[in-house]
Scaffold this active site. Structure first.
Site, PDB file in Angstrom:
ATOM      1  N   VAL A  58       0.801  -1.223   0.000  1.00  0.00           N
ATOM      2  CA  VAL A  58       0.000   0.000   0.000  1.00  0.00           C
ATOM      3  C   VAL A  58       0.836   1.276   0.000  1.00  0.00           C
ATOM      4  O   VAL A  58       0.276   2.376   0.079  1.00  0.00           O
ATOM      5  CB  VAL A  58      -0.969   0.029   1.201  1.00  0.00           C
ATOM      6  CG1 VAL A  58      -2.019  -1.063   1.057  1.00  0.00           C
ATOM      7  CG2 VAL A  58      -0.228  -0.106   2.522  1.00  0.00           C
ATOM      8  N   TYR A  59       2.148   1.177  -0.103  1.00  0.00           N
ATOM      9  CA  TYR A  59       2.969   2.385  -0.152  1.00  0.00           C
ATOM     10  C   TYR A  59       2.896   2.992  -1.559  1.00  0.00           C
ATOM     11  O   TYR A  59       3.061   2.292  -2.563  1.00  0.00           O
ATOM     12  CB  TYR A  59       4.431   2.075   0.176  1.00  0.00           C
ATOM     13  CG  TYR A  59       4.691   1.679   1.618  1.00  0.00           C
ATOM     14  CD1 TYR A  59       3.709   1.804   2.599  1.00  0.00           C
ATOM     15  CD2 TYR A  59       5.925   1.165   2.000  1.00  0.00           C
ATOM     16  CE1 TYR A  59       3.950   1.442   3.909  1.00  0.00           C
ATOM     17  CE2 TYR A  59       6.171   0.803   3.318  1.00  0.00           C
ATOM     18  CZ  TYR A  59       5.185   0.938   4.265  1.00  0.00           C
ATOM     19  OH  TYR A  59       5.438   0.573   5.565  1.00  0.00           O
ATOM     20  N   GLY A  60       2.683   4.299  -1.598  1.00  0.00           N
ATOM     21  CA  GLY A  60       2.605   5.013  -2.872  1.00  0.00           C
ATOM     22  C   GLY A  60       1.188   5.441  -3.183  1.00  0.00           C
ATOM     23  O   GLY A  60       0.207   4.949  -2.615  1.00  0.00           O
ATOM     24  N   SER A  66       5.421   2.237  -4.702  1.00  0.00           N
ATOM     25  CA  SER A  66       6.718   2.017  -4.075  1.00  0.00           C
ATOM     26  C   SER A  66       7.320   0.694  -4.542  1.00  0.00           C
ATOM     27  O   SER A  66       8.496   0.626  -4.921  1.00  0.00           O
ATOM     28  CB  SER A  66       6.587   2.021  -2.551  1.00  0.00           C
ATOM     29  OG  SER A  66       7.809   1.673  -1.928  1.00  0.00           O
TER      30      SER A  66
END
Length: 339
Positions: A58-60, A66
């Site tokens: 879930v990063y980005g 990400s």
């Protein structure tokens, strides 16, 4: 760079882990770390001996960016040189509006997310796969059996657990033992020099079970770098700092206890001709009861250089104890979150 064994696993990692939660992340419409900057930082980390990279599905913005940045960067490197960690739990918006099974730790969600993570990273396997949070709605037996299958299939080498209560971590370890499936070998709690008592039960479990601890926010969101100053109104933050742009910064990281610990960290830094950030990171690296590998989220190569400098210093037992004892007043009472 020095290297250490990750808990009771056979995997060897650098004393610092490079965190990539800012990669592709948009804050108020501005990308915190774009693709070019991400690749420059990854190059710098590798040049300085960092082989351990942490990300999450879930990063980005949108989610997955990400992992994609890292995967594109890895095309020019040997995948086997790196220890890659990612996570699963939260709703994933990288494929559009999340559906009813697009979050949590049920079999269906984990199975879908591992395939997306591997695809974005351009790899056949993860060295470490964390559950990002505890899921009250999914039976822990189902979660562990699904993760165990991923290990058996060669898609994951080791399992990790991020933020949760000590009893939940204990329950998961007990379940693994009873069911005869892979257990969590690495943990990722919020843990820094001013925030230990709050997670002491969790850390005691890690020490007893020989679990590695990879703390996130090891510098308290930048607070322990020493770039913030006390004022009558609270805290003075540099214009481009997290404290200036994140409205939750004061609530999460600024405290009476934090100021006391920071003062002692600054004093030790002066004695060692080091920076407060280096001392705060070294305090974590030198934990005696468990392997501790802080996750650093540098925004610039200069910050990364400073963080890596933590591997070149050493604290005396007295200096280490002084920082720990700064959490308490003269009567042995722990300083509170507020004055």
């Amino acid at each position: 760079m020095e290297y250490t064994t990750l808990g009771s696993t056979g995997t060897t990692v650098s004393e610092l882990c490079f965190g990539t939660w800012r990669f592709g992340r948009e804050t108020n419409g501005v990308v915190e770390t774009d693709r070019g900057e991400a690749h420059e930082l990854l190059d710098a980390a590798w040049d300085r001996g960092v082989n351990f990279i942490d990300t999450a599905n879930v990063y980005g913005t949108p989610n997955g960016k990400s992992e994609r940045f890292i995967g594109e960067w890895l095309e020019d490197y040997d995948r086997e040189d790196f220890v890659l960690a990612s996570k699963v739990y939260f709703p994933f918006d990288g494929w559009g509006e999340p559906g009813p099974n697009d979050s949590g730790l049920g079999r269906k969600h984990i199975r879908r997310q591992i395939e997306g993570t591997l695809d974005r990273l351009g790899t056949d396997y993860l060295d470490l796969y964390y559950i990002h949070r505890w899921d009250d709605d999914a039976p822990i037996e189902e979660t562990l059996r699904t993760l165990n299958d991923l290990v058996r299939e060669g898609k994951v080498h080791h399992l990790g657990a991020s933020t949760m209560a000590a009893w939940q971590l204990t329950k998961a370890l007990w379940t693994s033992d009873v069911e005869g499936v892979e257990r969590f070998e690495v943990t990722q709690p919020l843990f820094h020099a001013a925030y230990r008592d709050d997670v002491v039960d969790y850390l005691d479990v890690c020490a007893d079970q020989d679990l590695a601890v990879c703390p996130y926010s090891p510098l308290a969101g930048g607070f322990l770098t020493g770039k913030y100053e006390r004022t009558d109104d609270g805290v003075e933050a540099p214009d481009d700092s997290r404290g200036a742009i994140d409205p939750r910064f004061d609530e999460y990281y600024v405290s009476a206890r934090g100021w006391e610990v920071l003062d002692e960290i600054r004093a030790v830094a002066d004695e060692l001709d080091a920076t407060p950030a280096q001392v705060a990171l070294r305090w974590l690296i030198e934990q005696e009861k468990f392997t501790c590998v802080p996750i650093v989220g540098a925004r610039t190569t200069d910050q990364l250089d400073e963080n890596v400098g933590a591997t070149d210093i050493s604290l005396s037992d007295a200096q280490h104890d002084r920082i720990a004892e700064a959490r308490y007043d003269e009567e042995g009472r722990r300083w509170g979150h507020r004055d």
